[in-house]
Design an enzyme around this catalytic site. Structure first.
Site, mmCIF file in Angstrom:
data_model
loop_
_atom_site.group_PDB
_atom_site.id
_atom_site.type_symbol
_atom_site.label_atom_id
_atom_site.label_comp_id
_atom_site.label_asym_id
_atom_site.label_seq_id
_atom_site.Cartn_x
_atom_site.Cartn_y
_atom_site.Cartn_z
ATOM 1 N N GLN A 1 0.832 -1.192 0.000
ATOM 2 C CA GLN A 1 0.000 0.000 0.000
ATOM 3 C C GLN A 1 0.872 1.251 0.000
ATOM 4 O OE1 GLN A 1 -2.331 -1.106 3.489
ATOM 5 N NE2 GLN A 1 -4.025 -1.660 2.197
ATOM 6 N N ASP B 160 5.332 5.386 -2.265
ATOM 7 C CA ASP B 160 6.498 6.258 -2.265
ATOM 8 C C ASP B 160 7.768 5.604 -2.801
ATOM 9 O OD1 ASP B 160 6.810 4.404 -0.304
ATOM 10 O OD2 ASP B 160 7.122 5.832 1.338
ATOM 11 N N HIS C 151 -2.143 1.025 -4.098
ATOM 12 C CA HIS C 151 -2.591 2.412 -3.986
ATOM 13 C C HIS C 151 -1.839 3.341 -4.926
ATOM 14 C CE1 HIS C 151 -4.432 1.764 0.293
ATOM 15 N NE2 HIS C 151 -4.964 0.998 -0.629
ATOM 16 N N CYS D 206 -2.322 9.143 -16.908
ATOM 17 C CA CYS D 206 -3.610 9.572 -17.462
ATOM 18 C C CYS D 206 -4.709 8.785 -16.766
ATOM 19 C CB CYS D 206 -3.643 9.316 -18.964
ATOM 20 S SG CYS D 206 -5.294 9.566 -19.672
ATOM 21 N N CYS E 227 -6.443 6.506 -19.944
ATOM 22 C CA CYS E 227 -5.751 5.418 -20.648
ATOM 23 C C CYS E 227 -4.566 4.875 -19.852
ATOM 24 C CB CYS E 227 -5.301 5.852 -22.037
ATOM 25 S SG CYS E 227 -3.884 6.958 -22.049
ATOM 26 N N CYS F 52 -3.630 14.448 -21.565
ATOM 27 C CA CYS F 52 -2.937 13.276 -22.090
ATOM 28 C C CYS F 52 -2.655 13.454 -23.579
ATOM 29 C CB CYS F 52 -3.780 12.020 -21.854
ATOM 30 S SG CYS F 52 -3.061 10.530 -22.549
ATOM 31 N N SER G 81 -1.307 -3.551 9.807
ATOM 32 C CA SER G 81 -2.317 -3.813 10.825
ATOM 33 C C SER G 81 -3.415 -4.714 10.263
ATOM 34 C CB SER G 81 -2.922 -2.493 11.296
ATOM 35 O OG SER G 81 -3.336 -1.737 10.174
ATOM 36 N N ASP H 250 9.189 -4.997 16.287
ATOM 37 C CA ASP H 250 9.539 -4.023 15.282
ATOM 38 C C ASP H 250 9.984 -4.796 14.035
ATOM 39 O OD1 ASP H 250 10.495 -1.089 14.731
ATOM 40 O OD2 ASP H 250 12.139 -2.418 14.134
ATOM 41 N N ILE H 251 9.510 -4.408 12.836
ATOM 42 C CA ILE H 251 9.831 -5.218 11.659
ATOM 43 C C ILE H 251 11.316 -5.149 11.318
ATOM 44 C CG2 ILE H 251 7.500 -5.175 10.688
ATOM 45 C CD1 ILE H 251 8.396 -3.036 8.753
HETATM 46 ZN ZN LIG Z 1 -4.777 9.071 -21.889
#
Ligand SMILES: [Zn+2]
Length: 155
Positions: free
Chosen positions: A7, A10, A27, A35, A38, A61, A103, A144-145
């Site tokens: 998710q 960045d 996400h 665009c 498309c 676009c 979570s 903690d990961i």
């Molecule tokens: Zn387009």
């Protein structure tokens, strides 16, 4: 074949060394634009340059005249079909599903660990806090990961 369903928007995983094709972004991604109609990809530099040249108007676009915005999935927008399909494929074909630092409350992403396990995969949850799926997981690590995963990383 390994894959990362995320998710994050960045480039976190890409910057940490994973190839972009192994990262499935549910996400979207905020480091480039696309665009809305498309899906053609545009670099942010190009968008900024076009806006500067047209007195602040966002460019359309070049293929279909559609709207261009950052390639993130905003609230109210549909989940990206291709990414969802890919995540589903990975989920159904894996024999080990690691849910790391989530979570597991945001759907539809939270459904993937469940689906994987229903398909016979082992489910490992690594998260600082307890999750609703701890009870059904094959292994749960509450830590903690970074601490939990650093022994597996070669420097
Ligand atoms: Zn387009």
């Amino acid at each position: 074949m390994p894959g990362i369903i995320t998710q994050n928007i960045d480039n976190l995983h890409q910057l940490s060394g994973f190839t972009a094709k192994d990262v499935v972004e549910l996400h979207g991604n905020t480091t480039y634009a696309a665009c809305l109609d498309c899906g053609k990809r545009y670099e942010l530099d190009w968008v900024k340059q076009s806006m500067a040249q047209s007195g602040g108007r966002c460019p359309e676009c070049t293929v279909c005249d559609g709207y261009i915005k950052t390639a993130t999935v905003s609230f109210g927008q549909a989940m990206p079909e291709a990414a969802m399909r890919r995540a589903q494929d990975l989920t159904e074909s894996c024999d080990l599903f690691l849910a790391i630092g989530s979570s597991l409350v945001v759907w539809p992403a939270a459904g993937f660990p469940l689906a994987a396990q229903r398909n016979g995969a082992r489910l490992v949850i690594i998260n600082r806090e307890a999750t609703e799926f701890d009870e059904i997981a094959d292994l749960v690590v509450h830590d903690d990961i970074g601490a939990a995963l650093s022994p597996f990383i070669t420097h």
